[in-house]
Design a protein around this motif. Structure first.
Motif, mmCIF file in Angstrom:
data_model
loop_
_atom_site.group_PDB
_atom_site.id
_atom_site.type_symbol
_atom_site.label_atom_id
_atom_site.label_comp_id
_atom_site.label_asym_id
_atom_site.label_seq_id
_atom_site.Cartn_x
_atom_site.Cartn_y
_atom_site.Cartn_z
ATOM 1 N N LEU A 11 0.475 -0.907 0.159
ATOM 2 C CA LEU A 11 0.087 0.100 -0.059
ATOM 3 C C LEU A 11 0.964 0.867 0.004
ATOM 4 O O LEU A 11 2.272 1.047 0.624
ATOM 5 C CB LEU A 11 -1.014 0.338 1.474
ATOM 6 C CG LEU A 11 -2.053 -0.866 1.451
ATOM 7 C CD1 LEU A 11 -2.410 -0.587 2.408
ATOM 8 C CD2 LEU A 11 -2.853 -1.065 0.463
ATOM 9 N N ASP A 12 0.464 2.129 -0.751
ATOM 10 C CA ASP A 12 0.922 3.626 -0.904
ATOM 11 C C ASP A 12 0.072 4.305 0.703
ATOM 12 O O ASP A 12 -0.937 3.823 0.655
ATOM 13 C CB ASP A 12 0.656 4.055 -2.077
ATOM 14 C CG ASP A 12 1.290 5.634 -2.296
ATOM 15 O OD1 ASP A 12 2.191 5.685 -2.016
ATOM 16 O OD2 ASP A 12 0.401 6.314 -2.368
ATOM 17 N N ILE A 13 0.815 5.196 0.655
ATOM 18 C CA ILE A 13 0.320 6.205 2.496
ATOM 19 C C ILE A 13 0.132 7.285 1.088
ATOM 20 O O ILE A 13 -1.258 7.753 1.241
ATOM 21 C CB ILE A 13 1.430 6.729 3.240
ATOM 22 C CG1 ILE A 13 1.884 5.132 3.676
ATOM 23 C CG2 ILE A 13 0.699 7.475 3.678
ATOM 24 C CD1 ILE A 13 0.684 4.267 4.488
ATOM 25 N N ASP A 14 0.321 8.512 1.288
ATOM 26 C CA ASP A 14 0.223 9.676 0.536
ATOM 27 C C ASP A 14 -0.728 9.926 -0.834
ATOM 28 O O ASP A 14 -0.653 9.514 -0.991
ATOM 29 C CB ASP A 14 1.444 10.627 0.284
ATOM 30 C CG ASP A 14 1.902 10.516 1.702
ATOM 31 O OD1 ASP A 14 1.669 11.610 2.428
ATOM 32 O OD2 ASP A 14 3.308 10.944 1.660
ATOM 33 N N GLU A 15 -1.964 10.799 -0.809
ATOM 34 C CA GLU A 15 -3.149 10.676 -1.251
ATOM 35 C C GLU A 15 -3.879 9.370 -1.711
ATOM 36 O O GLU A 15 -4.747 9.268 -2.408
ATOM 37 C CB GLU A 15 -2.688 11.275 -2.385
ATOM 38 C CG GLU A 15 -2.141 12.556 -2.618
ATOM 39 C CD GLU A 15 -1.061 12.939 -1.618
ATOM 40 O OE1 GLU A 15 -0.215 12.696 -2.337
ATOM 41 O OE2 GLU A 15 -1.646 13.873 -0.677
ATOM 42 N N THR A 16 -3.343 8.294 -0.983
ATOM 43 C CA THR A 16 -3.854 6.136 -1.284
ATOM 44 C C THR A 16 -4.817 6.037 0.022
ATOM 45 O O THR A 16 -6.078 6.362 0.245
ATOM 46 C CB THR A 16 -3.615 5.363 -1.742
ATOM 47 O OG1 THR A 16 -2.734 6.312 -3.007
ATOM 48 C CG2 THR A 16 -3.302 4.140 -2.185
ATOM 49 N N LEU A 17 -3.970 6.326 1.194
ATOM 50 C CA LEU A 17 -4.895 6.109 2.589
ATOM 51 C C LEU A 17 -4.761 7.363 2.973
ATOM 52 O O LEU A 17 -5.974 7.551 4.447
ATOM 53 C CB LEU A 17 -3.538 5.157 3.316
ATOM 54 C CG LEU A 17 -3.557 3.873 2.820
ATOM 55 C CD1 LEU A 17 -2.490 2.909 3.878
ATOM 56 C CD2 LEU A 17 -4.315 3.271 2.172
ATOM 57 N N VAL A 124 -1.408 -0.711 -5.074
ATOM 58 C CA VAL A 124 -1.617 -0.337 -4.615
ATOM 59 C C VAL A 124 -1.646 1.356 -4.627
ATOM 60 O O VAL A 124 -0.987 1.432 -3.780
ATOM 61 C CB VAL A 124 -3.287 0.338 -3.658
ATOM 62 C CG1 VAL A 124 -4.224 0.523 -3.946
ATOM 63 C CG2 VAL A 124 -3.756 -1.305 -3.804
ATOM 64 N N ASP A 125 -1.609 2.297 -6.214
ATOM 65 C CA ASP A 125 -1.088 3.648 -5.623
ATOM 66 C C ASP A 125 -1.581 3.915 -6.207
ATOM 67 O O ASP A 125 -2.509 4.291 -7.040
ATOM 68 C CB ASP A 125 0.568 2.666 -6.560
ATOM 69 C CG ASP A 125 1.161 4.462 -5.468
ATOM 70 O OD1 ASP A 125 2.041 3.974 -4.946
ATOM 71 O OD2 ASP A 125 1.192 6.037 -5.889
ATOM 72 N N ASP A 126 -1.853 5.673 -6.014
ATOM 73 C CA ASP A 126 -2.502 6.462 -7.061
ATOM 74 C C ASP A 126 -1.765 6.770 -7.801
ATOM 75 O O ASP A 126 -1.903 8.390 -8.625
ATOM 76 C CB ASP A 126 -3.117 7.869 -5.844
ATOM 77 C CG ASP A 126 -1.730 8.757 -5.427
ATOM 78 O OD1 ASP A 126 -1.052 8.259 -4.590
ATOM 79 O OD2 ASP A 126 -1.028 10.229 -5.492
ATOM 80 N N THR A 127 -0.812 7.047 -7.966
ATOM 81 C CA THR A 127 0.737 7.063 -8.777
ATOM 82 C C THR A 127 1.330 6.852 -10.015
ATOM 83 O O THR A 127 2.010 6.154 -9.614
ATOM 84 C CB THR A 127 1.832 8.446 -7.752
ATOM 85 O OG1 THR A 127 1.199 8.942 -7.649
ATOM 86 C CG2 THR A 127 1.824 9.267 -9.441
ATOM 87 N N PRO A 128 0.315 6.539 -11.532
ATOM 88 C CA PRO A 128 0.372 5.658 -12.432
ATOM 89 C C PRO A 128 1.895 5.149 -12.566
ATOM 90 O O PRO A 128 2.832 4.181 -11.804
ATOM 91 C CB PRO A 128 -0.275 5.336 -13.212
ATOM 92 C CG PRO A 128 -1.361 6.206 -12.963
ATOM 93 C CD PRO A 128 -0.590 6.902 -11.222
HETATM 94 MG MG LIG Z 1 1.349 8.692 -3.613
#
Ligand SMILES: [Mg+2]
Length: 185
Positions: A11-17, A124-128
């Motif tokens: 898991l990503d943290i920033d902007e994901t969780l 899982v990440d918000d930045t492809p």
């Molecule tokens: Mg992120």
């Protein structure tokens, strides 16, 4: 057939969780770390509980180790078992000539070298861009910037659950995941 070990979910943290911002939003922050006001993404606890039941978990962020460790201690439940917590130091730095900027990439071969199977790894990440080396393992979340109505993690829980028994996560197209999950937005 021997039972397969649970899939590793990174898991990503920033902007994901979480959204951590030096600028305070209108609503009350959930906590503060250094100069940051932290806004935990809605449904985070339920999401982690669900993930913990079905996956082995790890965290990989492209932020600094100090910040990351403080955030992990703050927002993740005590006692949650994590295979690793990796920060920027484990990322690869790349240069984007178009925008003349450096960016960080999470290369899953580094995880593979620890003995994890690439077929049984999801990130899982918000930045492809950060997972450009391993798009076959990636699930993209919409970036979270503090919207109180956000329900991305609720939808993602349902989708991830449906992937937990797969033998090879890379054999499945994941880009349209929102249309394939039980909890649609
Ligand atoms: Mg992120």
């Amino acid at each position: 057939m021997p039972e397969l070990a649970p899939i590793l979910l990174i898991l990503d943290i920033d902007e994901t969780l979480l959204y951590a911002s030096e600028k305070r939003l209108e609503k009350e922050p959930d906590s503060r770390v250094g100069p940051y006001f932290n806004y935990v993404r809605p449904y985070l606890q339920e999401f982690l509980q669900c993930c913990n039941e079905h996956f082995r978990l790890a965290v990989w962020s492209s932020s600094s180790a100090d910040y990351l460790n403080a955030i992990v201690a703050e927002i993740l439940p005590k006692g949650l078992k994590l295979e690793f917590v990796w920060s920027r130091e484990r990322c690869i730095q790349r240069f984007d000539g178009e925008v003349q900027e450096f960016y960080y990439v999470k290369d899953l071969r580094k995880v593979q070298r620890m003995g994890f199977d690439l077929d049984r790894m999801l990130i899982v990440d918000d930045t492809p861009k950060k997972v450009e080396r391993n798009f076959g393992n990636a699930i993209y979340a919409k970036p979270y910037f503090g919207d109180p109505e956000d329900s991305e993690l609720r939808g993602l829980s349902g989708y991830l659950k449906s992937m937990a028994a797969l033998a090879n996560v890379r054999s499945v197209e994941k880009r349209g995941w929102r249309n394939n999950c039980s909890n649609k937005d």
